[in-house]
Design an enzyme around this catalytic site. Structure first.
Site, PDB file in Angstrom:
ATOM      1  N   HIS A 132       0.489   1.311 -13.284  1.00 31.04           N
ATOM      2  CA  HIS A 132       1.286   0.183 -13.764  1.00 31.04           C
ATOM      3  C   HIS A 132       2.758   0.603 -13.834  1.00 31.04           C
ATOM      4  CE1 HIS A 132       2.110  -3.581 -15.769  1.00 31.04           C
ATOM      5  NE2 HIS A 132       2.833  -2.914 -16.654  1.00 31.04           N
ATOM      6  N   GLY A 166       0.775  -1.236   0.000  1.00 34.32           N
ATOM      7  CA  GLY A 166       0.000   0.000   0.000  1.00 34.32           C
ATOM      8  C   GLY A 166       0.807   1.288   0.000  1.00 34.32           C
ATOM      9  N   SER A 167       1.955   1.295  -0.649  1.00 35.46           N
ATOM     10  CA  SER A 167       2.706   2.559  -0.687  1.00 35.46           C
ATOM     11  C   SER A 167       2.020   3.581  -1.594  1.00 35.46           C
ATOM     12  CB  SER A 167       4.166   2.342  -1.102  1.00 35.46           C
ATOM     13  OG  SER A 167       4.276   2.063  -2.475  1.00 35.46           O
ATOM     14  N   ASN A 168       1.335   3.121  -2.634  1.00 32.41           N
ATOM     15  CA  ASN A 168       0.561   4.064  -3.455  1.00 32.41           C
ATOM     16  C   ASN A 168      -0.649   4.589  -2.690  1.00 32.41           C
ATOM     17  OD1 ASN A 168       1.601   4.550  -6.315  1.00 32.41           O
ATOM     18  ND2 ASN A 168       1.900   2.338  -6.060  1.00 32.41           N
ATOM     19  N   ARG A 187      -5.586  -8.232  -9.352  1.00 28.05           N
ATOM     20  CA  ARG A 187      -6.620  -9.006 -10.054  1.00 28.05           C
ATOM     21  C   ARG A 187      -7.141  -8.219 -11.225  1.00 28.05           C
ATOM     22  NH1 ARG A 187      -9.130 -12.943  -7.493  1.00 28.05           N
ATOM     23  NH2 ARG A 187      -7.855 -13.277  -5.677  1.00 28.05           N
ATOM     24  N   LEU A 188      -7.625  -8.972 -12.206  1.00 26.45           N
ATOM     25  CA  LEU A 188      -8.279  -8.320 -13.335  1.00 26.45           C
ATOM     26  C   LEU A 188      -9.668  -7.892 -12.906  1.00 26.45           C
ATOM     27  CD1 LEU A 188      -7.353 -10.566 -16.379  1.00 26.45           C
ATOM     28  CD2 LEU A 188      -6.598  -8.229 -15.896  1.00 26.45           C
TER      29      LEU A 188
HETATM   30  C1  GRF Z   1       3.196  -0.845  -7.701  1.00 23.05           C
HETATM   31  O1  GRF Z   1       4.434  -1.031  -8.328  1.00 23.05           O
HETATM   32  C2  GRF Z   1       2.112  -0.677  -8.730  1.00 23.05           C
HETATM   33  O2  GRF Z   1       2.561  -0.026  -9.884  1.00 23.05           O
HETATM   34  C3  GRF Z   1       1.768  -2.093  -9.063  1.00 23.05           C
HETATM   35  O3  GRF Z   1       1.839  -2.784  -7.848  1.00 23.05           O
HETATM   36  C4  GRF Z   1       2.745  -2.105  -6.963  1.00 23.05           C
HETATM   37  C5  GRF Z   1       1.995  -1.808  -5.720  1.00 23.05           C
HETATM   38  O4  GRF Z   1       2.794  -1.268  -4.713  1.00 23.05           O
HETATM   39  N1  GRF Z   1       0.470  -2.149  -9.713  1.00 23.05           N
HETATM   40  P1  GRF Z   1       2.135  -0.667  -3.406  1.00 23.05           P
HETATM   41  O5  GRF Z   1       1.279  -1.760  -2.780  1.00 23.05           O
HETATM   42  O6  GRF Z   1       1.313   0.529  -3.797  1.00 23.05           O
HETATM   43  O7  GRF Z   1       3.282  -0.297  -2.533  1.00 23.05           O
END
Ligand code: GRF
Length: 208
Positions: free
Chosen positions: A117, A20-22, A99-100
């Site tokens: 992505h 969950g870093s994003n 998942r798709l």
């Molecule tokens: C990221 O590299 C994102 O681009 C990909 O999965 C990874 C998720 O990382 N879809 P995080 O869980 O957000 O740290």
């Protein structure tokens, strides 16, 4: 040309399978005013996802929904949609959601599901995009924020950021360089949506 979202605060859900870093990056942007959005709910398909813990610490409603507990993807997604409705969600951000997305979700949130992505699409779709880029030998890679459609990493592109690939890179170093940029372009893309600036024409997204 069609506007993707009218100007106004995004009522957001985050779907995440892992650390969950994003999610962190999006959350902080909502907290300090860079992103006009409220994260209404976080849903994970993995009970151990760190993202779930992080959401709970932040007092964001967080659910583990077990895909294995449903007969098929449609049944699973109906459950997701129900929870998204409960929380008045209007836009869904996939953040490391492995998942798709199927037709139930797509029909309920057309052009309202966003993904990130770790490659410059349409190159290196699917899993291990950074490893694919290294093995191919590209000199630049990066990340892409895009709308989700019924293909795998094929939807209209909102924003991309380029990073160099160096001779001495390994998967870890390239992943870290890309991730730093992911954490910028995700909230920036969502903010364009909140400002009502994203329009779609065919497969192209235009910022107006
Ligand atoms: C990221 O590299 C994102 O681009 C990909 O999965 C990874 C998720 O990382 N879809 P995080 O869980 O957000 O740290």
């Amino acid at each position: 040309m069609m506007q993707i979202h009218p100007a106004g605060r995004l009522q957001l859900a985050v779907l995440a399978s892992g650390r969950g870093s994003n999610f962190d990056a999006i959350y902080s942007a909502t907290q300090d005013g860079r992103l006009d959005a409220e994260i209404k709910v976080l849903i994970s398909d993995k009970p151990q996802a760190l993202a779930l813990q992080k959401a709970r610490q932040r007092k964001i409603p967080a659910y583990f929904v077990d895909p294995g507990a449903f007969v098929d993807r449609s049944a699973y997604e109906k459950e997701l949609v129900e929870r998204l409705h409960q929380h008045q969600v209007e836009v869904v951000a996939l953040a490391g959601y492995m998942r798709l997305v199927g037709e139930v979700m797509l029909k309920e949130y057309p052009r309202r599901i966003v993904n990130i992505h770790p490659a410059l699409l349409p190159a290196f779709t699917g899993l291990h995009a950074q490893r694919q880029a290294l093995e191919y030998g590209v000199k630049y890679s990066g990340c892409t924020v895009h709308l989700v459609d019924d293909g795998m990493d094929t939807g209209p592109i909102i924003m991309q950021k380029v990073v160099p690939v160096y001779d001495d890179d390994n998967e870890e170093s390239l992943t870290a360089r890309i991730l730093e940029q992911e954490h910028q372009i995700y909230w920036q893309s969502l903010q364009l949506m909140a400002e009502g600036k994203l329009h779609i024409e065919g497969h192209r997204i235009l910022v107006r």
